[in-house]
Scaffold this motif. Structure first.
Motif, mmCIF file in Angstrom:
data_model
loop_
_atom_site.group_PDB
_atom_site.id
_atom_site.type_symbol
_atom_site.label_atom_id
_atom_site.label_comp_id
_atom_site.label_asym_id
_atom_site.label_seq_id
_atom_site.Cartn_x
_atom_site.Cartn_y
_atom_site.Cartn_z
ATOM 1 N N ASP A 22 4.133 -3.075 2.415
ATOM 2 C CA ASP A 22 3.195 -3.774 1.541
ATOM 3 C C ASP A 22 1.751 -3.492 1.954
ATOM 4 O O ASP A 22 0.896 -3.217 1.104
ATOM 5 C CB ASP A 22 3.469 -5.276 1.567
ATOM 6 C CG ASP A 22 2.578 -6.030 0.605
ATOM 7 O OD1 ASP A 22 2.600 -5.712 -0.604
ATOM 8 O OD2 ASP A 22 1.851 -6.945 1.057
ATOM 9 N N ALA A 23 1.468 -3.527 3.254
ATOM 10 C CA ALA A 23 0.110 -3.247 3.734
ATOM 11 C C ALA A 23 -0.292 -1.821 3.393
ATOM 12 O O ALA A 23 -1.427 -1.568 2.985
ATOM 13 C CB ALA A 23 0.035 -3.482 5.240
ATOM 14 N N ASP A 24 0.633 -0.883 3.545
ATOM 15 C CA ASP A 24 0.338 0.511 3.222
ATOM 16 C C ASP A 24 0.043 0.684 1.742
ATOM 17 O O ASP A 24 -0.923 1.362 1.367
ATOM 18 C CB ASP A 24 1.509 1.390 3.652
ATOM 19 C CG ASP A 24 1.189 2.860 3.517
ATOM 20 O OD1 ASP A 24 1.968 3.582 2.849
ATOM 21 O OD2 ASP A 24 0.171 3.302 4.058
ATOM 22 N N LEU A 25 0.849 0.075 0.897
ATOM 23 C CA LEU A 25 0.641 0.193 -0.542
ATOM 24 C C LEU A 25 -0.680 -0.434 -0.974
ATOM 25 O O LEU A 25 -1.412 0.132 -1.792
ATOM 26 C CB LEU A 25 1.796 -0.458 -1.309
ATOM 27 C CG LEU A 25 3.127 0.281 -1.239
ATOM 28 C CD1 LEU A 25 4.233 -0.565 -1.857
ATOM 29 C CD2 LEU A 25 3.025 1.614 -1.941
ATOM 30 N N ARG A 26 -0.992 -1.598 -0.416
ATOM 31 C CA ARG A 26 -2.251 -2.262 -0.779
ATOM 32 C C ARG A 26 -3.463 -1.463 -0.285
ATOM 33 O O ARG A 26 -4.473 -1.370 -0.973
ATOM 34 C CB ARG A 26 -2.284 -3.687 -0.235
ATOM 35 C CG ARG A 26 -1.316 -4.595 -0.961
ATOM 36 C CD ARG A 26 -1.312 -5.979 -0.337
ATOM 37 N NE ARG A 26 -0.293 -6.805 -0.918
ATOM 38 C CZ ARG A 26 -0.492 -7.627 -1.936
ATOM 39 N NH1 ARG A 26 -1.659 -7.719 -2.506
ATOM 40 N NH2 ARG A 26 0.503 -8.360 -2.405
ATOM 41 N N THR A 27 -3.353 -0.892 0.904
ATOM 42 C CA THR A 27 -4.439 -0.075 1.423
ATOM 43 C C THR A 27 -4.635 1.167 0.564
ATOM 44 O O THR A 27 -5.767 1.532 0.232
ATOM 45 C CB THR A 27 -4.161 0.327 2.887
ATOM 46 O OG1 THR A 27 -4.003 -0.866 3.660
ATOM 47 C CG2 THR A 27 -5.290 1.152 3.459
ATOM 48 N N ALA A 28 -3.538 1.805 0.196
ATOM 49 C CA ALA A 28 -3.622 2.984 -0.674
ATOM 50 C C ALA A 28 -4.220 2.624 -2.026
ATOM 51 O O ALA A 28 -4.880 3.454 -2.656
ATOM 52 C CB ALA A 28 -2.240 3.603 -0.858
#
Length: 60
Positions: A22-28
């Protein structure tokens, strides 16, 4: 939440994997791209751009 193709034997519990994904997707998606000027309030002066600091270090 997208389907995670992680193997369970990788060592992370599923909730931790969900958190990282989730953190990776939101950062992207730009979640950390919001520019604010809060950092300049801590030292009581405007911040110096990193490019200026690097250029100054390289010139000496």
């Amino acid at each position: 939440m997208p389907t995670c193709f992680c193997r369970p034997q990788a060592g992370l519990p599923e909730p931790a994997v969900d958190l990282v994904v989730d953190a990776d997707l939101r950062t992207a998606g730009g979640a950390l791209a919001h520019v604010i000027s809060d950092l300049g309030r801590f030292p009581g002066r405007p911040t110096t751009p990193l490019s200026f600091t690097v250029a100054g270090a390289l010139s000496t």
